[in-house]
Write a protein that holds these residues in place. Structure first.
Motif: not given
Lengths: 348, 348, 348, 348
Positions: A168-170, A227-229, A245
Motif C-alpha cells: 500500500v502506498y498512500v 505500507i508507505s505514506a 495505490f
C-alpha cells in the motif's frame, strides 16, 4: 442514559465531541474538563466556539473543571480530546476508575490497550480484560486511531478480508483542522502546501497494520504487508483526502472491489449503533469525486467516500483510488463515540 | 538575435513565453498570434495580462495576427502555447517552414517528433532529421513534455542513470494555473481538492518512460519500469507538488541519491544556455520543504526543488521524496525556450 | 399544494431554488427549464450539482424542458433564476399566463413590477393589479432585489422606520458564488481581492432607495437619502459581508438601534410564512462577528446577522456596523420563495 | 556606510527589514536582536525564514543578541520591529544613545516623537530636537504610522493640499501578514472574513489626522476633518486594500484628482532617496484594479496603487476610490527605512 464527560473540552476535537454528543440517544454530558485557566468558568465563557453549528444550549452552563480524576464526579465514560503529552500522564489515572474512550495517540500502541475501529477489529476489545487485570484498574482505556489511519483502514478492510494485500502506498492531503485551531497559520498555507506533518507517516504505517492484524491470546500480531505514506497539509478546512495505490497478491475484478466496498458492513451496522453510518464506505462513480468540501459530511461525517477506483495497469494485480474522510468526526470525536457505543452495547 | 514568435500569445502560457522572452539575450519577439477576435489589435488591447510581473513594453504595440503560417512573416522559431486541438491542426503547417518549439501535447508522442528535456534526452533531437525527411518539411516540430512530467523526469534522470528503477508511484498536487486562467472556477477549489485532471495521469505514465528511453535508429524505445500516477488539483496558484515513491532493483545509500541529484548536470548547464538553471535539481534538507509558494520561483522557476528524501523502510531498496516545480515556467514556457536555446546552439 | 417550476434550473441559483423547494410545505416542483442543450435530459443528467447538500431525489427524474411558456404546462408559480438578458426576453411571455417570482434583475425597476422584500415593502404587491391591467396579463411578475441590496435594506428598514437617514456608505466584500459557478476563476481570486463587480454599485444605490420608498397610487417614490457603495469580490464561497456607515438626522442611543434591529418583525413573521426566519436580523455582541463562514447559514440562510454596532464618533448622529447575509439564499432563491409564499397567502 | 541594527529581527517585519536592508546602498546590518531564546544563535539558526525571497547570505552568520542597549555595540541606527508592549519599555532606553527608527505603535502618539511619512510631513522631524532636549537623550526615536494609515494618508495628502476635506470613510480589507506570522490561524480565515482588528480603527482615525496636521512650535495640531474606519481581515497574504469615500468642501473635477495624485511628489523623490518610489501613488484606469496580489509589489512595494477613482453622485463634492499598499513594506519596514534615509540625508 449513560453519564459522560469530555476531557479537553475547549479545543477543536473537544468541541466536536460536544457537538456529536448533544442530543445523543444514549450519552449525556455531565462534566467538561479543560486546562487550569478555564477552570470554574461556565463552558460558554471558557470556550470560543469554532464550529459552524452553534454551541449546544445544554453545555453553556456547565462549569468547567480541571482535568483531574478527583474532579469529574460520578460519570461512566470520559471522552478524551487531550493532547498526547497530557494524555500520557492523566489517562491512566482516569482509567483506574473510569472508562476512557480516547482520541489521543499516547496509549494507542500499548500492547494491552485496544486500538479499535468498530467496523474493523471489534474483537480487540477483549484486551480490556487483559488491561484491567494487568494494571489493576476498575476502568479501562480504549483508543481510536489517528484520523488519516481510520479512513484508510476502513477502505482496506474489505479488501484485506478477501485478498492478500502486498503493498500500500498512500499520499495524503490533510485539512488544517487536523492540527487544531491554532495549528496552521494562514501565512503558512494560503496558496501553499506543507509536505510534512510530524509523526503522521509513522502513525499511518504502524496503526494500520495493527488494526488489520490478529488478536492472539493477549497480544496483537500486526498484518504483514508493506505500507508507505507521504503526508501533506493543504488549504482545506475539514476532510482528509488520500490517494491510495494497492498491489494485491491475487488477480481481481475492479467491479468486485467496488462491490465489496459498497457492501461492507461491520458490527456497528448490525447493531445499529446510534452513530454508525448506514454504509461505512460510499463508492462514487463520478470521475471527479470524492472532494473534501463536497463529501466530508457524508452520513454526518461518519462514512468514508471512495472514488476513482481503477486498475493500475503499470503493475500486476494493482488498483488505485482516492478517499475522503472527515478528520475530526470519523477521524476523531466520532470514532471515540462509536467505540463507546459499541462498549455500551456489548460490555456494559 | 534570432527572430521568434509566440503562437497563442494571449493565454496564460503565451504570457509566460512573453515574460521569459523579454530581454532574452538570443531571441527577440517579432510576431504574436491569437484567435480571430484578437487579430489586428495591439497586444496590449488584445490581452488581459495575468502575471504579477508587468506586461513588457516591447510587446505592447505588436499587432496580433491570426494563427496562420501565411501571417507570421520572416521569423525563425515559433513557440507554441496553443491548445492541443488547435495545435494538432496548425503546428504541422507551421513546421513546413518554421521551427516550432511546442508546449502543446498534440504532437508529443508522434514517433518522429522529439519530445525533449534538454538535461534528460538531448539526443532525441536527432529525430529532427528523420522528421524533416519523412514529412518533407523545411522546418520541424520539437516538443516538451507535460508540466508534471518534466519535474518528475528531471528528478528521476540521475537515479535512472545510476540505478535500475523498478517502480514509481506519484501523487500530484497541481496548481490551478495548469488549467489555464479560466480553467478552475473558484467555486470548485476554495476549501477543496479535485482528485481528477483529464488525461494527466496517462501523460505522466507515457511521457516519462518515453523521455527516459533510448533513441535507437529512428525511434524511441521507452524505459521499461512501471509508473503509476494519481493527479489532484489543489488551491495553489502556481507550482506543482509531487509525492514520489520509488523502488530500485539495487540497494542504495540515501546520501548517494541526494548527492547525485545535487550534482546532476545536463547539456544546458555545460553549454551555459541562457535559461538553464545552475542546478536543475535543488535538494533541501529542511523537514517541511519543498513548498510550492516558497520554492516555485527557485532559479527563476527553472529548477525543481526536492525535499524529504528518505528511505522507505516498508519496501526493499525503496525511497520517497517530494518535489516542487513551476508548472508554467519549467513545466511549460521555460521548457520550450530551453529546447529552442539548445537547438539554436547545436543545430542552427 | 401549489405546483411550481424553476426557470434556469441547472445554474447555481437554480439549484438553490431546488434545494429550498424540496420538502416545501406549500410548493411542489413540477417543471424545470434550462437551455436547449439540457432539454429532454433527466435533471440528474442535465445538471452537475454544485451544492454541499445532495441533489433531492424528487427532481432527479424530472425531464428538463426548454425555457418557453409553451413547455411548462399546468403550474401556478415559476421561479426565475434566469440570467438578466434572457429574463428580459422571456419573463414577460411567461407572465401572460403564469406568476413569475423572479430573482433576475431585468424587470426590477419597471414602474409596474413590484420589487419586494416581504419584511420591508409588502404593500408594493399592490402593483400587481396595475401591472396586469396595463399589460393585459393573466399572470404577473414579482421580483426581489439584488443579493447585496436585500441584506443591506433589511438592516436599514427598522432604522428608516424610526429615524431620518441622511447618508449611507457601504463597502461590500462579496462571495464568489454571487457570480455564478464559473463566474470567478480561481486564478483571479486566490490570495486576492477584485475591487469591481459590474453594475453592483448602481443596483445597491437604486434598489435600496426604491425598496424604502413609498407606493403612491401606481408608482414608487424612492426614499430620499444618499447612498454610496463600493463593491469588492473576496475569496469566500458564500455569504456577503457589508461594512455600513450611517448618518442620521436625529441623535440616537446605540442600544435603541440594537433593540429595534433585534425586535424587527415583518409580515412574514406575523404570517409565519414557511421560509420566514424567526428574526430577520440577528444582532451579535461578539467583537469579531459576523463572519461569512460562521453566520451565513443563520436561520437556514434567511436571517441577516449584524455585529459591531457602534457609534461613529467622527460624525454627528452616526453609527457603523457590519452585516453578513447569505447571497444565494436570503439574497436570491430564498428571497423569491418568500415573495411567493406571501403572494400565496395574501393573493391566491 | 551607516551601521545599523534590527530590533526584533526574527519576526515577519524583522525579516522584511533584513530583506530590504540587504544590499542597501547606505545602510549595513551589523547587529540583530531577538528574544532570549534566540540569543547566541546564528541568525540562520534563530529564524525560520518566512519570505519568498531567500535569507540574505550576509545575515546568516550574524550572532543574534538580546534586545538590550548594552548588547548592540557601535551602530548608528536601530530599526525596531518590536511588539508594542516591548517597544514601550526598551525603545526609550535605546534612544538614550541610538537613533531608533521604529515601526512599533508604542511611541507614535507621544507629543515629542515624530510620526512621519517622508512624502507627507517631513517637517515633523523638527521634533527630534524637542525630544532630545526634553528627555536628555543623545539618540532619538522617530516612528512611522500603522500600515493601513500610511497607504491611506499618502493618497489623502495631495487632496488635502489642494482641497478642504470634510469627511473620510474607509473600509479596509487587510492581509493576514499584518497580524504577524502566527497571528491569523488558517481555520479562522479560509473561506471567511474577520470583521475586527483590535485597535486598528482607532489608529487610522488618530494617526491620519496627526500626519496631516501642522507642527506648531513643538507640538502637532491635528487636521480637523472627520474620519471613520471599519477594518476587516481577509484571506490575502500581503497587501492591504482600502475602499475610500471622501467628501470635500469644494467642487472638483475627477481628472484633477487623478492628476494631482499622479503628479504627487515628496521630499524622498526630490532627494532621490534609495527606497523612494519614483511615484508614491500609481493611478490606474483599469476598472478592476488595484488588486492586492497584482499591485502590492508595485515599485518594490513602496508605491500605493489607486484605482476606481470616480465621483460619488450620492453626495455633493464627493469621490470614491480603492487603494492597495504593501502592508509589510510601505506599511512597515520600508516606511522605517525611508524615514532613516531621510534622516541620514538631512540630519546626519
Amino acid at each position: 442514559m449513560v453519564d459522560v464527560g469530555v476531557l479537553g473540552a475547549t479545543g477543536m476535537v473537544g468541541q466536536r465531541f460536544i457537538e456529536l454528543l448533544d442530543k445523543h440517544p444514549e450519552f449525556e454530558i455531565k462534566v467538561l474538563t479543560a486546562s487550569p485557566r478555564s477552570e470554574g468558568k461556565r463552558y460558554e465563557e471558557a470556550a470560543k466556539w469554532y464550529l459552524q453549528s452553534k454551541m449546544p444550549e445544554s453545555v453553556k452552563d456547565i462549569k468547567v473543571v480541571g482535568t483531574d480524576p478527583s474532579k469529574v464526579g460520578d460519570v461512566d465514560i470520559l471522552f478524551s480530546a487531550l493532547p498526547a503529552d497530557i494524555a500520557a500522564k492523566v489517562e491512566p489515572k482516569f482509567a483506574e476508575k473510569y472508562v476512557v474512550a480516547s482520541n489521543a495517540s499516547a496509549m494507542r500502541m500499548e500492547p494491552d490497550v485496544p486500538l479499535v475501529i468498530p467496523e474493523v477489529n471489534p474483537d480487540f476489545l477483549d484486551l480490556i480484560e487483559v488491561q484491567q487485570k494487568k494494571r489493576g484498574w476498575d476502568g479501562f482505556i480504549v483508543t481510536n486511531p489517528n484520523c488519516t489511519t481510520i479512513a484508510l483502514t476502513l477502505t482496506l478492510k474489505p479488501i484485506h478480508d478477501q485478498y492478500t494485500i502486498n503493498r500500500v502506498y498512500v499520499a495524503t492531503m490533510q485539512a488544517v483542522s487536523g492540527a487544531g485551531y491554532n495549528g496552521v497559520p494562514s501565512m503558512a498555507i494560503i496558496d501553499n502546501i506543507i509536505p510534512y506533518i510530524g509523526g503522521e507517516e509513522e502513525k499511518i504505517e504502524t496503526e494500520t497494520l495493527h488494526l488489520l492484524g490478529e488478536l492472539e491470546e493477549d497480544k496483537v500480531i500486526p498484518a504483514q504487508f508493506g505500507i508507505s505514506a507521504s503526508c501533506h497539509r493543504v488549504p482545506v478546512l475539514d476532510g482528509h483526502t488520500e490517494a491510495v495505490f494497492i498491489e494485491l497478491e491475487e488477480d481481481f475484478e475492479i467491479n468486485d472491489i467496488k462491490r465489496i466496498m459498497d457492501e461492507f458492513q461491520g458490527i456497528p451496522q448490525k447493531l445499529e449503533l446510534p452513530s454508525a453510518p448506514e454504509k461505512p464506505i460510499i463508492v462514487r462513480e463520478d470521475e471527479d469525486r470524492p472532494q473534501p468540501r463536497m463529501d466530508r459530511d457524508e452520513s454526518n461525517g461518519m462514512a468514508v467516500t471512495v472514488g476513482r477506483l481503477r486498475r493500475d495497469a503499470a503493475f500486476e494485480n494493482s488498483l488505485r483510488y482516492v478517499l475522503v474522510g472527515h478528520n475530526t468526526i470519523r477521524g476523531a470525536a466520532g470514532a471515540s463515540i462509536l467505540n463507546a457505543e459499541l462498549i455500551n452495547e456489548i460490555i456494559f
